[in-house]
Design an enzyme around this catalytic site. Structure first.
Site: not given
Length: 531
Positions: A344-346
């Site tokens: 997961d990341t942004v």
């Protein structure tokens, strides 16, 4: 018009991110005449506070930047493997996915901020200091803010695990109480760490007082990272890889990222003639899924080019793309029993009034990274070392000083030699999948960023919530699409419309006249803000 969409022909600068507070921090920089890089740094620091479940200063960042003349570069803010991993990376022994054994790589996010700001000052006339840009993030961490629904969701999702993560619950579930969305959330230790960076500069994280605190905290729980490892951590400027697609050139970061897989997917779709399909019909979904499969079969060989003799860009050779397209049946799905990579990341991006652009992904790998908090720093350390394999001789096998295979691949497209699209998404394996659907919708079918982001998407393979090798498809794709894909052999699982499994993406589109429109995903808590 939704609150995540920005009208066209109104703005010459824009910021987008999955957190409204973070987007507002970047917009303030743009309003003050700051560069796209400066706006992104302010936004990135804020995200390290407001989105600790997906990113933070204990993780990495990958950048794509371009000036208004189309000079594209990639900044690889990727930490390297510890010199002495102990038994954590023994051949044939699985690398732990969480805990101290997964903290095998250093963190390069903070160094990437300063690296990018140096580029901004030298080439774009930027004059803002790191201390000023991260001041709003420090204030928010210290004075508190309403916790997001997204953060609460991921705390609840990991509620059976977090008690075993060193130092974690003291910060994120104090006194054993799980927060609810809207409650005030404070991170005083993280605020102090950010203050040291503001006072002493980015390198304090790697060689100063903060570095000492970080290493003391990591060592106390058994992490193999040393002071020497941290001091060696540096962001690299690299040439991006590219692919011609219609009247645009798509750019992605090079190996060890999966940017090549995204470009290969688009190259296969180009060979298949994506422009001839109807947007959102069964052919659109089927052929994008099958193109992804072809790219993922090649992706497994990507590793750190410093440790390999292979030319990973061979994935984009015309003959390879033609062959991959020829392997695809228009009426039958290929079996897919291959492993899924979590993460997961942004995604955040900005375009400034002078035409400069930055497209960035910032991550701690899994949600909540390793789960390890580095002592009294408030910093959650990433578990990116878990992306290595222990198979001897594999391009992505663990070696001291090596960078792991990376799912982060922010995108940037030029049209007529100038920036035209900035795009990216959260979602590990889902990144090329989401990007292929978004790019075909915007480039082949003429949808606006907001329209493209709101449309149904899919996710192929196992996930943290589904161990079946199914094709997860948002239910609003429609019964006709589900029926046809089933007839073609896809093993389908319906997921809710606007599902979190489909990623949180953002797009900024820049017209020839310099005006912009854009949007952030309706699946997120954020928005695009035009200036």
């Amino acid at each position: 018009m939704s609150d995540k969409e920005v009208s066209t022909k109104m703005h010459r600068a824009m910021i987008t991110s999955p957190s409204t507070a973070a987007s507002e921090a970047g917009a303030a920089v743009l309003r003050d005449g700051g560069t796209a890089i400066e706006a992104v740094v302010a936004t990135a620091a804020m995200l390290a506070v407001t989105y600790p479940h997906f990113c933070g200063i204990g993780g990495d960042a990958v950048w794509m930047v371009s000036d208004g003349s189309g000079n594209v570069q990639s900044f690889m803010g990727i930490g390297q493997a510890a010199q002495n991993p102990g038994s954590f990376a023994d051949a044939g022994k699985p690398i732990p996915l969480r805990g101290p054994g997964s903290t095998l790589t250093t963190a390069c996010t903070v160094d990437s901020w300063q690296h990018a700001l140096d580029h901004s000052a030298k080439h774009w006339g930027g004059n803002k200091k790191l201390a000023d840009l991260i001041a709003p993030a420090i204030s928010l961490a210290e004075n508190g803010f309403p916790i997001s629904a997204s953060q609460c969701f991921w705390l609840d999702f990991r509620k059976e695990d977090i008690a075993n993560w060193p130092g974690f619950t003291d910060i994120f579930a104090p006194n054993g109480k799980m927060p609810v969305a809207g409650e005030m959330f404070y991170q005083p230790q993280l605020a102090e760490s950010l203050k040291l960076i503001a006072q002493n500069g980015a390198r304090d994280f790697y060689e100063g007082e903060l570095a000492g605190r970080i290493i003391a905290g990591l060592s106390a729980v058994g992490s193999p990272i040393t002071a020497a490892d941290l001091a060696k951590t540096r962001t690299r400027t690299a040439d991006a890889v590219s692919l011609e697609y219609g009247d645009v050139t798509l750019f992605a970061p090079p190996a060890p990222t999966q940017g090549l897989a995204t470009l290969m997917t688009m190259g296969v779709l180009r060979e298949l003639g994506a422009k001839n399909w109807a947007e959102g019909d069964a052919d659109h979904f089927h052929l994008v899924v099958e193109a992804i499969k072809q790219a993922f079969l090649e992706r497994d060989q990507i590793g750190d080019p410093d440790f390999a003799l292979d030319d990973f860009t061979a994935m984009l050779d015309p003959a390879k793309l033609q062959s991959a397209a020829g392997n695809i049946s228009p009426s039958q799905a290929m079996d897919w029993p291959h492993p899924f990579r979590h993460g997961d990341t942004v995604f955040l991006a900005a375009k400034d009034a002078n035409g400069n652009s930055a497209s960035v992904l910032q991550s701690t790998y899994f949600d909540w990274g390793s789960g390890v908090v580095a002592g009294d720093t408030g910093i959650v350390w990433q578990n990116r070392g878990a992306a290595f394999t222990t198979r001897p001789g594999h391009p992505n096998s663990y070696k001291p000083g090596k960078r792991p295979f990376y799912t982060l691949n922010p995108g940037l497209a030029l049209r007529n030699g100038k920036p035209h699209l900035l795009y990216g998404t959260q979602g590990a394996d889902g990144q090329p999948q989401t990007l292929a659907m978004l790019l075909t919708r915007v480039l082949d079918f003429g949808l606006s960023p907001a329209e493209a982001l709101a449309k149904p998407r899919f996710l192929l393979g196992k996930t943290f919530s589904d161990t079946n090798d199914s094709l997860k498809l948002e239910v609003d794709a429609g019964d006709a699409v589900f029926d046809t894909l089933s007839e073609r052999g896809h093993i389908l699982r319906a997921i809710e419309a606007q599902s979190a499994l489909a990623g949180q993406a953002g797009i900024i589109r820049i017209d020839e006249d310099g005006f912009v429109d854009g949007a952030h995903d309706p699946r997120s808590d954020g928005m695009a803000i035009g200036v």
